[in-house]
Design a protein around this motif. Structure first.
Motif, PDB file in Angstrom:
ATOM      1  N   UNK A 245      -6.484   2.807  -7.546  1.00 31.35           N
ATOM      2  CA  UNK A 245      -5.420   3.413  -6.746  1.00 31.35           C
ATOM      3  C   UNK A 245      -5.612   4.911  -6.563  1.00 31.35           C
ATOM      4  N   UNK A 246      -6.877   5.337  -6.527  1.00 24.39           N
ATOM      5  CA  UNK A 246      -7.159   6.774  -6.429  1.00 24.39           C
ATOM      6  C   UNK A 246      -6.944   7.341  -5.033  1.00 24.39           C
ATOM      7  N   UNK A 247      -7.075   6.507  -4.013  1.00 28.97           N
ATOM      8  CA  UNK A 247      -6.894   6.975  -2.632  1.00 28.97           C
ATOM      9  C   UNK A 247      -6.329   5.829  -1.798  1.00 28.97           C
ATOM     10  N   UNK A 248      -5.858   6.170  -0.613  1.00 34.81           N
ATOM     11  CA  UNK A 248      -5.330   5.130   0.280  1.00 34.81           C
ATOM     12  C   UNK A 248      -6.416   4.121   0.642  1.00 34.81           C
TER      13      UNK A 248
ATOM     14  N   UNK B 187      -6.980   1.827  -2.202  1.00 29.74           N
ATOM     15  CA  UNK B 187      -5.845   0.907  -2.335  1.00 29.74           C
ATOM     16  C   UNK B 187      -5.929  -0.213  -1.291  1.00 29.74           C
ATOM     17  N   UNK B 188      -6.340   0.130  -0.081  1.00 28.52           N
ATOM     18  CA  UNK B 188      -6.497  -0.899   0.957  1.00 28.52           C
ATOM     19  C   UNK B 188      -7.599  -1.871   0.582  1.00 28.52           C
ATOM     20  N   UNK B 189      -8.694  -1.338   0.066  1.00 29.06           N
ATOM     21  CA  UNK B 189      -9.810  -2.170  -0.369  1.00 29.06           C
ATOM     22  C   UNK B 189      -9.381  -3.055  -1.536  1.00 29.06           C
ATOM     23  N   UNK B 190      -8.642  -2.490  -2.473  1.00 29.53           N
ATOM     24  CA  UNK B 190      -8.102  -3.253  -3.605  1.00 29.53           C
ATOM     25  C   UNK B 190      -7.270  -4.426  -3.109  1.00 29.53           C
ATOM     26  N   UNK B 191      -6.440  -4.175  -2.105  1.00 28.20           N
ATOM     27  CA  UNK B 191      -5.589  -5.233  -1.563  1.00 28.20           C
ATOM     28  C   UNK B 191      -6.405  -6.324  -0.874  1.00 28.20           C
ATOM     29  N   UNK B 192      -7.521  -5.930  -0.235  1.00 24.59           N
ATOM     30  CA  UNK B 192      -8.411  -6.931   0.360  1.00 24.59           C
ATOM     31  C   UNK B 192      -8.997  -7.836  -0.718  1.00 24.59           C
ATOM     32  N   UNK B 193      -9.478  -7.217  -1.806  1.00 22.94           N
ATOM     33  CA  UNK B 193     -10.006  -8.015  -2.914  1.00 22.94           C
ATOM     34  C   UNK B 193      -8.918  -8.916  -3.498  1.00 22.94           C
ATOM     35  N   UNK B 194      -7.709  -8.372  -3.664  1.00 25.50           N
ATOM     36  CA  UNK B 194      -6.610  -9.171  -4.221  1.00 25.50           C
ATOM     37  C   UNK B 194      -6.288 -10.365  -3.327  1.00 25.50           C
ATOM     38  N   UNK B 195      -6.294 -10.141  -2.023  1.00 23.59           N
ATOM     39  CA  UNK B 195      -6.010 -11.211  -1.070  1.00 23.59           C
ATOM     40  C   UNK B 195      -6.999 -12.363  -1.253  1.00 23.59           C
ATOM     41  N   UNK B 196      -8.292 -12.030  -1.320  1.00 25.39           N
ATOM     42  CA  UNK B 196      -9.307 -13.069  -1.482  1.00 25.39           C
ATOM     43  C   UNK B 196      -9.231 -13.725  -2.855  1.00 25.39           C
ATOM     44  N   UNK B 197      -8.874 -12.958  -3.866  1.00 20.34           N
ATOM     45  CA  UNK B 197      -8.721 -13.536  -5.195  1.00 20.34           C
ATOM     46  C   UNK B 197      -7.580 -14.552  -5.206  1.00 20.34           C
ATOM     47  N   UNK B 198      -6.472 -14.208  -4.577  1.00 27.33           N
ATOM     48  CA  UNK B 198      -5.334 -15.132  -4.507  1.00 27.33           C
ATOM     49  C   UNK B 198      -5.733 -16.413  -3.771  1.00 27.33           C
ATOM     50  N   UNK B 199      -6.461 -16.272  -2.684  1.00 27.07           N
ATOM     51  CA  UNK B 199      -6.906 -17.460  -1.933  1.00 27.07           C
ATOM     52  C   UNK B 199      -7.800 -18.339  -2.804  1.00 27.07           C
ATOM     53  N   UNK B 200      -8.700 -17.716  -3.568  1.00 31.42           N
ATOM     54  CA  UNK B 200      -9.578 -18.472  -4.460  1.00 31.42           C
ATOM     55  C   UNK B 200      -8.782 -19.202  -5.527  1.00 31.42           C
TER      56      UNK B 200
END
Length: 155
Positions: free
Chosen positions: A46-49, A52-65
């Motif tokens: 969460x060091x930069x916007x 954070x956007x990239x983190x959310x992309x990874x989280x999205x794919x993790x949730x789908x998996x």
């Protein structure tokens, strides 16, 4: 699209909640541990916007998996120690618009070799929405949009 840190954190926390509640979908205990390690890594990004956007992309794919009950790359391995921006290439379908290529398309003086894809040319947002969508590993990608345009025909 300009999202605030609060919005990005809300999305991340919501996806964390979903991932935690669905962890039992993963049959292998080892996969559950990998998913938790990924969640811990992503929670610290969460060091930069942009991060954070990239983190959310990874989280999205993790949730789908997790929802599918099977981890797919990059989640089949424990998360690397590298900072998130350096592992962005691990995301399925890439991440968003390639900014260097976008600059070449936007500026003909840069000598870009590829013409800008027609799909991006005709998209009202310049292809930003499409570039952020997941691309299937196999199969077809279909996009349908209904757009209202002002009537330019005069009687």
């Amino acid at each position: 699209m300009c999202e605030s840190p609060e919005d990005l954190n809300y999305d991340c926390n919501f996806n964390m909640f979903l991932a935690k509640t669905m962890l039992t979908n993963l049959n292998k205990n080892e996969d559950r541990h990998k998913a938790v390690r990924w969640m811990r890594k992503l929670a610290q990004c969460n060091r930069s916007l942009e991060e954070m956007k990239l983190r959310n992309d990874f989280m999205y794919y993790l949730v789908i998996n997790i929802q599918a009950g099977e981890l797919q790359p990059p989640f089949v391995d424990s998360p690397p120690q590298a900072p998130l921006p350096t592992i962005a290439h691990l995301l399925p379908g890439g991440v968003g618009i390639d900014l260097e290529k976008e600059a070449e398309w936007a500026d003909p003086t840069k000598g870009g070799r590829e013409p800008r894809p027609l799909l991006y040319e005709n998209s009202p947002d310049g292809g930003e929405f499409l570039a952020a969508q997941p691309v299937p590993r196999c199969g077809a990608f279909c996009y349908l949009a209904v757009v209202a345009r002002p009537n330019t025909m005069h009687d």
